[in-house]
Design an enzyme around this catalytic site. Sequence first.
Site, PDB file in Angstrom:
ATOM      1  N   HIS A  28      -9.564   1.570   4.603  1.00  0.00           N
ATOM      2  CA  HIS A  28      -8.319   1.723   5.351  1.00  0.00           C
ATOM      3  C   HIS A  28      -8.543   2.704   6.502  1.00  0.00           C
ATOM      4  O   HIS A  28      -9.302   3.668   6.369  1.00  0.00           O
ATOM      5  CB  HIS A  28      -7.211   2.243   4.418  1.00  0.00           C
ATOM      6  CG  HIS A  28      -5.860   2.179   5.064  1.00  0.00           C
ATOM      7  ND1 HIS A  28      -5.433   3.139   5.949  1.00  0.00           N
ATOM      8  CD2 HIS A  28      -4.860   1.260   4.980  1.00  0.00           C
ATOM      9  CE1 HIS A  28      -4.219   2.803   6.388  1.00  0.00           C
ATOM     10  NE2 HIS A  28      -3.857   1.674   5.800  1.00  0.00           N
ATOM     11  N   GLY A  30       2.649  -1.123   4.287  1.00  0.00           N
ATOM     12  CA  GLY A  30       2.737   0.277   3.879  1.00  0.00           C
ATOM     13  C   GLY A  30       4.178   0.677   3.600  1.00  0.00           C
ATOM     14  O   GLY A  30       4.706   0.455   2.503  1.00  0.00           O
ATOM     15  N   GLY A  31       4.843   1.249   4.601  1.00  0.00           N
ATOM     16  CA  GLY A  31       6.194   1.804   4.439  1.00  0.00           C
ATOM     17  C   GLY A  31       7.173   0.872   3.745  1.00  0.00           C
ATOM     18  O   GLY A  31       7.922   1.292   2.851  1.00  0.00           O
ATOM     19  N   GLY A  51       2.413   2.270  10.730  1.00  0.00           N
ATOM     20  CA  GLY A  51       3.465   3.279  10.583  1.00  0.00           C
ATOM     21  C   GLY A  51       4.180   3.642  11.874  1.00  0.00           C
ATOM     22  O   GLY A  51       4.919   4.625  11.934  1.00  0.00           O
ATOM     23  N   SER A  70       3.144  -2.157  10.412  1.00  0.00           N
ATOM     24  CA  SER A  70       4.575  -2.266  10.695  1.00  0.00           C
ATOM     25  C   SER A  70       5.175  -3.633  10.346  1.00  0.00           C
ATOM     26  O   SER A  70       6.048  -4.136  11.053  1.00  0.00           O
ATOM     27  CB  SER A  70       4.860  -1.911  12.158  1.00  0.00           C
ATOM     28  OG  SER A  70       4.503  -0.559  12.409  1.00  0.00           O
ATOM     29  N   GLU A 106      -6.877   5.047   7.610  1.00  0.00           N
ATOM     30  CA  GLU A 106      -6.599   6.458   7.294  1.00  0.00           C
ATOM     31  C   GLU A 106      -7.786   7.094   6.583  1.00  0.00           C
ATOM     32  O   GLU A 106      -8.039   8.295   6.736  1.00  0.00           O
ATOM     33  CB  GLU A 106      -5.305   6.549   6.455  1.00  0.00           C
ATOM     34  CG  GLU A 106      -4.078   6.334   7.343  1.00  0.00           C
ATOM     35  CD  GLU A 106      -2.891   5.690   6.648  1.00  0.00           C
ATOM     36  OE1 GLU A 106      -2.837   5.694   5.402  1.00  0.00           O
ATOM     37  OE2 GLU A 106      -2.011   5.172   7.368  1.00  0.00           O
ATOM     38  N   GLU A 115      -5.741  -4.550  10.578  1.00  0.00           N
ATOM     39  CA  GLU A 115      -4.672  -3.570  10.796  1.00  0.00           C
ATOM     40  C   GLU A 115      -4.980  -2.761  12.062  1.00  0.00           C
ATOM     41  O   GLU A 115      -5.765  -1.810  12.010  1.00  0.00           O
ATOM     42  CB  GLU A 115      -4.590  -2.604   9.617  1.00  0.00           C
ATOM     43  CG  GLU A 115      -4.244  -3.260   8.300  1.00  0.00           C
ATOM     44  CD  GLU A 115      -3.599  -2.268   7.336  1.00  0.00           C
ATOM     45  OE1 GLU A 115      -2.509  -2.565   6.858  1.00  0.00           O
ATOM     46  OE2 GLU A 115      -4.180  -1.196   7.091  1.00  0.00           O
ATOM     47  N   ASN A 130       0.869  -1.179   0.000  1.00  0.00           N
ATOM     48  CA  ASN A 130       0.000   0.000   0.000  1.00  0.00           C
ATOM     49  C   ASN A 130       0.907   1.230   0.000  1.00  0.00           C
ATOM     50  O   ASN A 130       1.496   1.557   1.023  1.00  0.00           O
ATOM     51  CB  ASN A 130      -0.889  -0.040   1.254  1.00  0.00           C
ATOM     52  CG  ASN A 130      -1.697   1.236   1.426  1.00  0.00           C
ATOM     53  OD1 ASN A 130      -1.799   2.051   0.511  1.00  0.00           O
ATOM     54  ND2 ASN A 130      -2.283   1.401   2.602  1.00  0.00           N
ATOM     55  N   TRP A 131       1.025   1.843  -1.168  1.00  0.00           N
ATOM     56  CA  TRP A 131       1.945   2.982  -1.286  1.00  0.00           C
ATOM     57  C   TRP A 131       1.383   4.261  -0.667  1.00  0.00           C
ATOM     58  O   TRP A 131       2.088   5.253  -0.538  1.00  0.00           O
ATOM     59  CB  TRP A 131       2.278   3.231  -2.767  1.00  0.00           C
ATOM     60  CG  TRP A 131       3.352   2.305  -3.298  1.00  0.00           C
ATOM     61  CD1 TRP A 131       3.738   1.102  -2.762  1.00  0.00           C
ATOM     62  CD2 TRP A 131       4.182   2.518  -4.452  1.00  0.00           C
ATOM     63  NE1 TRP A 131       4.738   0.549  -3.518  1.00  0.00           N
ATOM     64  CE2 TRP A 131       5.032   1.401  -4.567  1.00  0.00           C
ATOM     65  CE3 TRP A 131       4.268   3.531  -5.407  1.00  0.00           C
ATOM     66  CZ2 TRP A 131       5.976   1.274  -5.592  1.00  0.00           C
ATOM     67  CZ3 TRP A 131       5.212   3.405  -6.436  1.00  0.00           C
ATOM     68  CH2 TRP A 131       6.052   2.294  -6.517  1.00  0.00           C
ATOM     69  N   LYS A 132       0.083   4.251  -0.326  1.00  0.00           N
ATOM     70  CA  LYS A 132      -0.558   5.453   0.241  1.00  0.00           C
ATOM     71  C   LYS A 132      -0.316   6.639  -0.689  1.00  0.00           C
ATOM     72  O   LYS A 132      -0.238   6.453  -1.897  1.00  0.00           O
ATOM     73  CB  LYS A 132      -0.071   5.705   1.668  1.00  0.00           C
ATOM     74  CG  LYS A 132      -0.161   4.444   2.521  1.00  0.00           C
ATOM     75  CD  LYS A 132       0.051   4.681   3.983  1.00  0.00           C
ATOM     76  CE  LYS A 132      -0.093   3.356   4.717  1.00  0.00           C
ATOM     77  NZ  LYS A 132      -0.088   3.469   6.158  1.00  0.00           N
TER      78      LYS A 132
HETATM   79  P1  PGA Z   1       2.743   0.284   7.626  1.00  0.00           P
HETATM   80  O1  PGA Z   1       1.278   0.571   6.989  1.00  0.00           O
HETATM   81  O2  PGA Z   1       3.212  -1.027   7.051  1.00  0.00           O
HETATM   82  O3  PGA Z   1       3.577   1.453   7.177  1.00  0.00           O
HETATM   83  O4  PGA Z   1       2.566   0.205   9.108  1.00  0.00           O
HETATM   84  C1  PGA Z   1       0.357  -0.481   6.812  1.00  0.00           C
HETATM   85  C2  PGA Z   1      -0.902   0.046   6.197  1.00  0.00           C
HETATM   86  O5  PGA Z   1      -1.362   1.130   6.566  1.00  0.00           O
HETATM   87  O6  PGA Z   1      -1.493  -0.599   5.305  1.00  0.00           O
END
Ligand code: PGA
Length: 259
Positions: free
Chosen positions: A99, A239-240, A179, A218, A101, A173, A12-14
């Site tokens: 998600h 994500g990251g 993150g 994470s 966010e 999640e 997930n590149w956000k």
């Molecule tokens: P993260 O994000 O791996 O950076 O914790 C995961 C996500 O939000 O899908």
Amino acid sequence: MTPGIKPLLAGNWKMNGLAADLNEVKSMISSYSPALHSVVDLLICIPATLIVPACIIATDSGVHIGGQDCHAKASGAHTGDVSAEMITDAGAGSVIVGHSERRTDHFETSETVRGKATAALAQGMQTIICIGETEAERKSGVTLNVLKKQMDGSIPDNWPEKDELGEVVIAYEPVWAIGTGLTPTIADIAEAHDFMRKELIKRFGERGAKTRLLYGGSVKPGNAVELMAIVNVDGALVGGASLKADDFMAIANTYSRIN
Ligand code: PGA
């Protein structure tokens, strides 16, 4: 992992990534060997602006490209939004909905998420529905109640009845793990995923037993082996660590070690 279910590793590149960053997608493709392909499916959910060029790059590579959100309606007066039909038209076959966010930044409720998931499934898309508790909810001991409420509210009812509909994937999640570098204990993840599996079987029968349940929050090369080995964890939403091919493919390669 769940016996008989092929794991899915989804990035997930956000809101990250410009055209030049598609080089990372190229590197991921070049290290996605047939042997790795046979043990894990690979998906990269990128910004809508990059879907078309990424799909061209990924043609015939076995790597799937997805979006990060879609509107519940097919078209209309919704400035700035992108519909499931538009995402499939751009070449992507998968999308993330709900998600945390988006639930936080855009006040999306489970009802909103259900509408988006319904639209995506009607397009035949692989639809990753995200759920997860906040830190306060975990501390007050209501995690499983929160997960149940989000699953009941966000997963469309008509999904199991029509075979032509797309695939539902659930991503657990914990909001406080996204993150932050923090992850729940193995026991806590196992408890959440066992609970999700039981709830899905109760509601959807055999299809619930086969649904892929991802863990996200994470996930890194350093913790992937122990997280991905948990029963009922059928992959990860990352994500990251999905932004760089080296990290993402190091996570992908853990599946060769687990198998
Ligand atoms: P993260 O994000 O791996 O950076 O914790 C995961 C996500 O939000 O899908």
